[in-house]
Design a protein around this motif. Structure first.
Motif, PDB file in Angstrom:
ATOM      1  N   LEU A  80      13.539 -40.525  15.931  1.00 22.31           N
ATOM      2  CA  LEU A  80      14.757 -41.365  16.367  1.00 22.31           C
ATOM      3  C   LEU A  80      13.848 -42.826  15.522  1.00 22.31           C
ATOM      4  CD1 LEU A  80      17.512 -41.468  15.755  1.00 22.31           C
ATOM      5  CD2 LEU A  80      17.777 -42.358  18.246  1.00 22.31           C
ATOM      6  N   HIS A  84      14.987 -44.072  12.186  1.00 21.49           N
ATOM      7  CA  HIS A  84      15.584 -45.302  11.950  1.00 21.49           C
ATOM      8  C   HIS A  84      14.668 -46.574  10.754  1.00 21.49           C
ATOM      9  CE1 HIS A  84      18.411 -48.471  12.655  1.00 21.49           C
ATOM     10  NE2 HIS A  84      17.527 -49.935  13.138  1.00 21.49           N
ATOM     11  N   SER A 163      28.385 -37.457  13.799  1.00 22.59           N
ATOM     12  CA  SER A 163      27.524 -37.704  13.018  1.00 22.59           C
ATOM     13  C   SER A 163      27.908 -36.899  11.112  1.00 22.59           C
ATOM     14  CB  SER A 163      26.194 -37.486  13.209  1.00 22.59           C
ATOM     15  OG  SER A 163      25.209 -38.362  14.363  1.00 22.59           O
ATOM     16  N   THR A 166      22.359 -37.339   9.374  1.00 19.52           N
ATOM     17  CA  THR A 166      21.063 -37.275   9.636  1.00 19.52           C
ATOM     18  C   THR A 166      21.619 -38.339  11.234  1.00 19.52           C
ATOM     19  OG1 THR A 166      19.999 -35.340   8.726  1.00 19.52           O
ATOM     20  CG2 THR A 166      19.308 -36.087  10.448  1.00 19.52           C
ATOM     21  N   ASN A 167      21.468 -38.280  11.915  1.00 25.30           N
ATOM     22  CA  ASN A 167      21.406 -39.269  13.578  1.00 25.30           C
ATOM     23  C   ASN A 167      22.000 -40.099  13.183  1.00 25.30           C
ATOM     24  OD1 ASN A 167      18.579 -37.760  14.636  1.00 25.30           O
ATOM     25  ND2 ASN A 167      16.462 -39.003  13.272  1.00 25.30           N
ATOM     26  N   LYS A 170      22.906 -41.292  17.032  1.00 24.97           N
ATOM     27  CA  LYS A 170      22.033 -41.023  18.144  1.00 24.97           C
ATOM     28  C   LYS A 170      21.417 -42.724  17.473  1.00 24.97           C
ATOM     29  CE  LYS A 170      19.829 -36.817  18.299  1.00 24.97           C
ATOM     30  NZ  LYS A 170      18.014 -35.574  17.913  1.00 24.97           N
TER      31      LYS A 170
END
Length: 235
Positions: A80, A84, A163, A166-167, A170
């Motif tokens: 992650l 990012h 979401s 993607t992600n 998170k």
């Protein structure tokens, strides 16, 4: 076997003691009442939350064990962090709360969602009263995900994550854990464990332990700067 389930009064916002919740179904405590700001505030201060489907009465829950995040021990996965750095999503708090709640509701099939029109309006109203907050994730100017929940002192009671890229959820959780901890936040309640929450690092607390934490933290107000509309950084 017949089970007794208390019906909430329309004349007050009182709840049965959470210790009286059923074990099957896990945590079911009462039905009825309404989703007024006063009743929702009283519920969350006792670790109780509404959860019901379309065409069902309002059902109130206090399950055991309780799934939580501990902000001071939360660590994002290496993948992650790498993601990012590459994508640089922007993260904000309370800049698009109504839209974020609507996004959470709209991305689930009608037969699966618990965010009914009644629930959506109730949490948007709770947000206007200053008790429901959102973390939004943006790709350029597009809202692509986030989370929202209810503040109870140093506890944040998470309600839903979403979401559409993607992600996104998170990244929202990661940023919020750091921001929440930096402002004195102690506990993030996420209600009932599931594989997704476990993969993010949630743990389970016995119901009694959760309520001990809730009682210890719920009456300590967070600084106003915690929930002011703002963009969040990782510094």
């Amino acid at each position: 076997m017949t089970l007794y389930l208390p019906e909430l009064s329309s004349s007050n916002t009182l709840f049965p003691d959470p210790s009286l919740a059923l074990t099957e179904p896990n945590g079911l405590l009462a039905f009825g009442g309404d989703l007024s700001v006063a009743r929702l505030r009283n519920a969350y201060k006792q670790g109780i939350f509404p959860w019901y489907g379309v065409a069902e009465p309002i059902l109130w829950w206090s399950p055991s064990p309780r799934a939580v995040f501990l902000p001071h021990t939360y660590k994002p996965s290496k993948s992650l962090v790498k993601f990012h750095k590459k994508h640089q999503y922007r993260v904000s708090i309370n800049r698009a709360t109504e839209q974020l709640i609507e996004l959470c509701a709209s991305t689930r099939p009608d037969e699966e969602t618990w965010i009914t029109d009644e629930m959506l309006i109730a949490y948007q109203t709770l947000a206007k009263a200053g008790h429901c907050h959102s973390v939004e994730v943006w790709d350029q100017d597009q809202l692509i995900g986030g989370l929202y929940g209810v503040s109870v002192g140093q506890v944040f009671c998470g309600e839903s994550m979403v979401s559409i890229k993607t992600n996104a959820s998170k990244v929202a959780l990661w940023h919020f854990c750091l921001h929440f901890m930096q402002h004195g936040g102690r506990l993030i309640d996420c209600q009932i464990m599931n594989p997704h929450l476990a993969s993010l690092g949630a743990i389970e607390l016995p119901k009694e332990t959760f309520h001990e934490h809730l009682l210890a933290y719920r009456d300590t107000e967070m600084p106003e700067t915690c929930y002011e509309p703002q963009y969040l950084s990782m510094t």
